[in-house]
Every structure is written in C-alpha cells, then in structure tokens.
Design an enzyme around this catalytic site. Structure first.
Site, PDB file in Angstrom:
ATOM      1  N   VAL A  86     -43.506  -5.118  -6.773  1.00  0.00           N
ATOM      2  CA  VAL A  86     -42.604  -5.780  -7.724  1.00  0.00           C
ATOM      3  C   VAL A  86     -43.084  -7.217  -7.950  1.00  0.00           C
ATOM      4  O   VAL A  86     -43.194  -8.006  -7.004  1.00  0.00           O
ATOM      5  CB  VAL A  86     -41.145  -5.770  -7.214  1.00  0.00           C
ATOM      6  CG1 VAL A  86     -40.232  -6.446  -8.229  1.00  0.00           C
ATOM      7  CG2 VAL A  86     -40.689  -4.342  -6.922  1.00  0.00           C
ATOM      8  N   LYS A  87     -43.351  -7.508  -9.215  1.00  0.00           N
ATOM      9  CA  LYS A  87     -43.886  -8.834  -9.556  1.00  0.00           C
ATOM     10  C   LYS A  87     -42.723  -9.748  -9.959  1.00  0.00           C
ATOM     11  O   LYS A  87     -41.951  -9.410 -10.868  1.00  0.00           O
ATOM     12  CB  LYS A  87     -44.874  -8.664 -10.718  1.00  0.00           C
ATOM     13  CG  LYS A  87     -45.909  -9.746 -10.836  1.00  0.00           C
ATOM     14  CD  LYS A  87     -46.917  -9.343 -11.902  1.00  0.00           C
ATOM     15  CE  LYS A  87     -47.994 -10.351 -12.085  1.00  0.00           C
ATOM     16  NZ  LYS A  87     -48.812 -10.038 -13.270  1.00  0.00           N
ATOM     17  N   ILE A  88     -42.645 -10.873  -9.294  1.00  0.00           N
ATOM     18  CA  ILE A  88     -41.492 -11.766  -9.451  1.00  0.00           C
ATOM     19  C   ILE A  88     -41.975 -13.184  -9.733  1.00  0.00           C
ATOM     20  O   ILE A  88     -42.879 -13.685  -9.053  1.00  0.00           O
ATOM     21  CB  ILE A  88     -40.649 -11.744  -8.155  1.00  0.00           C
ATOM     22  CG1 ILE A  88     -40.101 -10.323  -7.972  1.00  0.00           C
ATOM     23  CG2 ILE A  88     -39.539 -12.778  -8.178  1.00  0.00           C
ATOM     24  CD1 ILE A  88     -39.293 -10.127  -6.740  1.00  0.00           C
TER      25      ILE A  88
END
Ligand code: E4P
Length: 218
Positions: A86-88
C-alpha cells in the site's frame, strides 16, 4: 539491488519481466491515468492484472488523504493480492496510516519523500519501503542522489528495516549511482533498465564476431 519498473503499462511490465530481472512494480495515480485506467473497479482490476504478470511487490497508491480514508482504501488494496504494497503519501495522516498498517502486518511504501527527516519519520512508523524521488529533486537543482546517501547513512546508523526505494529514476546513471550508494531498490522506466545493457563496443564487437563467423562458414 531490486529492480522495480515504474509504470502501469502492461506491455512494458511484460517486457521487463521477460528479461528475468524484474523484482516488482510501482505505480501512481498519474501513471494509471496515463494508461487511461479510470474508475475504482477498473483501477483495482488493473492492479490484479499487474500482479498476475510479475511475481514481486506491486505498489498501489491510496487516493484519500485522511486517515480513515487511507485505511479503508489500503485495506481494499492489500486484500487484492498478496504482493500488493500500500503506497501512502508522506503527510502527517499518512504517517499514522503507515503505523496502523505496520501494526497489522500490511506492507507500505511511503511515497513523495524529499527529505531525510521525512525518511526518518516513515521508518519510525514502520514503512516497508520509502520512496525518495531523485529525478524530481534533480529537476529543481537539488542532488537527489545526495538524499539517497543521507538516508542510507541514517538507516544504517539505527539498523532500520525500511528499504530505500529510489524513485523518479530517469536514466541508467541514476540506477548505477543508486547501486553504488546502496539503495535497496530502484524503480524506473523500461528505457532506463534497457539502457544499462547498451554499449557501443558490445554492438561493434558482436557485429565483428558474427561477420568473422560468417566468413569461416561460407
Ligand atoms: C514512484 O513510485 C513514482 O511513481 C515515480 O518514481 C515518480 O517518478 P516521476 O518523477 O518520473 O513521475
């Protein structure tokens, strides 16, 4: 050093994967839009299609910028496939989201890193990867590679597990310099990866070998 490709183009992902040296894929909302992938379901399907091509980590970016929204989107993304990371974004709410996912064993890539302080915060929150954007720093006359070196030193000082994913790579020298510094991963376009293989002496040497072989076999 792991090699990721930075694109949402399935053809390019297949081509890089066929080389046998691809370890993963990074995407972002701009790269998805560039491929004409719009609408939540189409975007989710596209991530699955990428995961079916490459046996490696695939970064899928949240769009929400509030904590609840990032958690909701991140959980949907993480459930898509075991290889999704998950890219945050590096914002205060993003740090909280990284901590939340880290506690749950969901892997994260903290994106839009432009300073050592941001990299330190993301590592303390438990990010799996952090993405310093070296090309975009170069674009504003700041040496992006210096940042990678600075983060390398900080992470080594404290033995953080967070991996440095050098992003916004534009050309083969970025890749070579990142390898010299000790970045754990680089993500770049197919053109930069293919350019590593090119050398005029290889081309002329091969041409000569083939010509000499043909002479001897006529
Ligand atoms: C990283 O994950 C980003 O997708 C990317 O590397 C941004 O690169 P750009 O500066 O070439 O857009």
């Amino acid at each position: 050093m792991k090699f990721f490709i930075d694109t949402a183009n399935l053809q390019e992902i297949k081509e890089a994967n066929d080389l046998g040296v691809l370890d993963g894929v990074t995407t972002n909302p701009s790269l998805m839009a560039k491929e004409g992938i719009t609408g939540q379901q189409n975007i989710l399907n596209h991530y699955v299609a990428i995961c079916e091509i490459v046996d490696g980590d695939v970064s899928a970016e949240v769009i929400a910028t509030d904590l609840e929204g990032m958690i909701r989107e991140g959980e949907i993304l993480a459930a898509l496939h075991k290889n999704i990371v998950v890219k945050i974004p590096m914002i205060p709410e993003g740090i909280k989201a990284i901590k939340y996912f880290s506690n749950k064993g969901i892997r994260t890539n903290c994106t839009l890193i432009f300073s050592a302080g941001q990299a330190l915060l993301a590592a303390k929150a438990g990010a799996t990867y952090i993405s310093p954007f070296i090309g975009r720093l170069d674009d504003i006359s700041v040496n992006g590679l210096d940042l990678v070196a600075q983060i390398r030193q900080i992470y080594d000082n404290y033995v953080f597990d967070t991996e440095i994913l050098a992003a916004s790579v534009r050309h083969p020298m970025h890749i070579i310099n990142c390898a010299e510094i000790g970045a754990d991963v680089m993500t770049g376009p197919l053109s930069a990866i293919l350019a590593l293989a090119k050398h005029p002496l290889t081309d002329s040497g091969l041409k000569q070998f083939l010509a000499d072989h043909a002479k001897g076999n006529n």
